[in-house]
Design a protein around this motif. Structure first.
Motif, PDB file in Angstrom:
ATOM      1  N   ARG A  72       6.787 -11.562  -3.227  1.00  0.00           N
ATOM      2  CA  ARG A  72       5.292 -11.202  -3.769  1.00  0.00           C
ATOM      3  C   ARG A  72       5.254 -10.117  -4.923  1.00  0.00           C
ATOM      4  N   HIS A  73       6.126  -9.321  -4.677  1.00  0.00           N
ATOM      5  CA  HIS A  73       5.944  -8.068  -5.641  1.00  0.00           C
ATOM      6  C   HIS A  73       7.106  -7.578  -6.295  1.00  0.00           C
ATOM      7  N   GLY A  74       8.072  -8.436  -6.486  1.00  0.00           N
ATOM      8  CA  GLY A  74       9.485  -7.856  -7.157  1.00  0.00           C
ATOM      9  C   GLY A  74       9.393  -7.285  -8.227  1.00  0.00           C
ATOM     10  N   ALA A  75       8.395  -7.327  -9.042  1.00  0.00           N
ATOM     11  CA  ALA A  75       8.443  -6.712 -10.245  1.00  0.00           C
ATOM     12  C   ALA A  75       8.280  -5.084 -10.112  1.00  0.00           C
ATOM     13  N   VAL A  76       7.731  -4.635  -9.324  1.00  0.00           N
ATOM     14  CA  VAL A  76       7.513  -3.245  -8.853  1.00  0.00           C
ATOM     15  C   VAL A  76       8.725  -2.637  -8.047  1.00  0.00           C
ATOM     16  N   VAL A  77       9.836  -3.425  -7.731  1.00  0.00           N
ATOM     17  CA  VAL A  77      10.685  -2.832  -6.876  1.00  0.00           C
ATOM     18  C   VAL A  77      12.024  -2.871  -7.795  1.00  0.00           C
ATOM     19  N   MET A 124      13.212  -9.485   7.156  1.00  0.00           N
ATOM     20  CA  MET A 124      12.402 -10.683   6.699  1.00  0.00           C
ATOM     21  C   MET A 124      11.014 -10.063   6.043  1.00  0.00           C
ATOM     22  N   ILE A 125      10.456  -9.133   6.215  1.00  0.00           N
ATOM     23  CA  ILE A 125       9.345  -8.404   5.685  1.00  0.00           C
ATOM     24  C   ILE A 125       9.601  -7.979   4.379  1.00  0.00           C
ATOM     25  N   ALA A 126      10.698  -7.182   4.254  1.00  0.00           N
ATOM     26  CA  ALA A 126      11.067  -6.786   2.572  1.00  0.00           C
ATOM     27  C   ALA A 126      11.379  -7.980   1.813  1.00  0.00           C
ATOM     28  N   ALA A 127      12.000  -8.832   2.336  1.00  0.00           N
ATOM     29  CA  ALA A 127      12.459 -10.177   1.449  1.00  0.00           C
ATOM     30  C   ALA A 127      11.085 -10.959   0.991  1.00  0.00           C
ATOM     31  N   THR A 181       0.904  -1.107   0.112  1.00  0.00           N
ATOM     32  CA  THR A 181      -0.152   0.027   0.026  1.00  0.00           C
ATOM     33  C   THR A 181       1.023   1.212  -0.180  1.00  0.00           C
ATOM     34  N   VAL A 182       1.953   1.221   0.670  1.00  0.00           N
ATOM     35  CA  VAL A 182       2.911   2.595   0.891  1.00  0.00           C
ATOM     36  C   VAL A 182       3.546   2.583  -0.435  1.00  0.00           C
ATOM     37  N   GLN A 183       4.110   1.495  -1.139  1.00  0.00           N
ATOM     38  CA  GLN A 183       4.588   1.365  -2.481  1.00  0.00           C
ATOM     39  C   GLN A 183       3.803   2.210  -3.415  1.00  0.00           C
ATOM     40  N   GLU A 184       2.408   1.589  -3.292  1.00  0.00           N
ATOM     41  CA  GLU A 184       1.392   2.179  -4.359  1.00  0.00           C
ATOM     42  C   GLU A 184       1.215   3.625  -4.339  1.00  0.00           C
ATOM     43  N   HIS A 185       1.208   4.257  -3.107  1.00  0.00           N
ATOM     44  CA  HIS A 185       1.095   5.630  -2.812  1.00  0.00           C
ATOM     45  C   HIS A 185       2.485   6.338  -3.278  1.00  0.00           C
ATOM     46  N   ALA A 186       3.373   5.787  -3.059  1.00  0.00           N
ATOM     47  CA  ALA A 186       4.840   6.521  -3.350  1.00  0.00           C
ATOM     48  C   ALA A 186       4.716   6.457  -4.934  1.00  0.00           C
ATOM     49  N   ALA A 213       2.317   6.354  -7.132  1.00  0.00           N
ATOM     50  CA  ALA A 213       1.292   7.515  -7.609  1.00  0.00           C
ATOM     51  C   ALA A 213       1.679   8.849  -7.195  1.00  0.00           C
ATOM     52  N   HIS A 214       2.309   9.141  -6.266  1.00  0.00           N
ATOM     53  CA  HIS A 214       2.853  10.647  -6.333  1.00  0.00           C
ATOM     54  C   HIS A 214       4.336  10.819  -6.980  1.00  0.00           C
ATOM     55  N   HIS A 215       4.942   9.636  -7.480  1.00  0.00           N
ATOM     56  CA  HIS A 215       6.113   9.964  -8.033  1.00  0.00           C
ATOM     57  C   HIS A 215       6.312   8.982  -9.536  1.00  0.00           C
ATOM     58  N   PRO A 216       5.167   9.391 -10.268  1.00  0.00           N
ATOM     59  CA  PRO A 216       5.125   8.305 -11.389  1.00  0.00           C
ATOM     60  C   PRO A 216       6.449   8.149 -12.232  1.00  0.00           C
ATOM     61  N   GLY A 217       6.770   6.957 -12.453  1.00  0.00           N
ATOM     62  CA  GLY A 217       8.120   6.834 -13.500  1.00  0.00           C
ATOM     63  C   GLY A 217       9.369   6.724 -12.612  1.00  0.00           C
ATOM     64  N   VAL A 218       9.234   7.090 -11.304  1.00  0.00           N
ATOM     65  CA  VAL A 218      10.637   6.927 -10.437  1.00  0.00           C
ATOM     66  C   VAL A 218      10.493   5.558  -9.907  1.00  0.00           C
ATOM     67  N   PRO A 219      11.790   4.858  -9.991  1.00  0.00           N
ATOM     68  CA  PRO A 219      12.162   3.782  -9.182  1.00  0.00           C
ATOM     69  C   PRO A 219      11.917   3.757  -7.800  1.00  0.00           C
ATOM     70  N   VAL A 220      11.481   2.502  -7.436  1.00  0.00           N
ATOM     71  CA  VAL A 220      11.052   2.555  -5.835  1.00  0.00           C
ATOM     72  C   VAL A 220      12.020   1.488  -5.330  1.00  0.00           C
ATOM     73  N   VAL A 221      12.559   1.728  -4.242  1.00  0.00           N
ATOM     74  CA  VAL A 221      13.587   1.014  -3.657  1.00  0.00           C
ATOM     75  C   VAL A 221      13.015   0.867  -2.223  1.00  0.00           C
ATOM     76  N   VAL A 222      12.774  -0.465  -2.076  1.00  0.00           N
ATOM     77  CA  VAL A 222      12.665  -0.902  -0.356  1.00  0.00           C
ATOM     78  C   VAL A 222      14.054  -0.858   0.369  1.00  0.00           C
TER      79      VAL A 222
END
Length: 113
Positions: A100-105, A92-95, A67-72, A74-83
């Motif tokens: 689950r969502h590696g394609a967006v990171v 452990m949570i990040a791994a 949810t946080v990633q989707e918010h980020a 939406a506010h910064h389209p086209g910018v790479p997201v790094v966890v």
């Protein structure tokens, strides 16, 4: 003068028995470097609701990171997201998030997972 877009969006996820406030110095450094930084308080940690330091299902926490990633994004389209991870349980949570969502990171940083 137009504001330059952030070079990346960073998501901070704290470890067990921690809170997002412990990472203010990390966020401040990243912001000074031009990054957009987001963080989250896990259920039962810091000022978040829930039983203290008790997470019944980590899949719910991973969904919260998404949810946080989707918010980020939406506010910064086209910018790479790094966890970017604080430490321990956050790793452990990040791994699991990347599982689950590696394609967006764009990248992942673990510290003592």
């Amino acid at each position: 003068m137009a504001q330059r877009p952030a070079p990346l969006c960073g998501i901070l996820t704290p470890g067990n028995d921690e809170h997002i406030g412990r990472y203010e110095h990390v966020a401040a450094l990243l912001v000074r470097c031009g990054a957009a930084v987001y963080g989250m308080g896990h259920v039962g940690h810091g000022e978040s609701e829930g039983d203290r330091v008790l997470i019944g299902d980590f899949e719910d926490v991973v969904t919260g990171v998404h949810t946080v990633q989707e918010h980020a994004r939406a506010h910064h389209p086209g910018v790479p997201v790094v966890v970017m991870i604080g430490h321990s349980m956050g790793g452990m949570i990040a791994a699991r998030y990347v599982h689950r969502h590696g394609a967006v990171v764009a990248a992942l940083r673990l510290s003592g997972p």
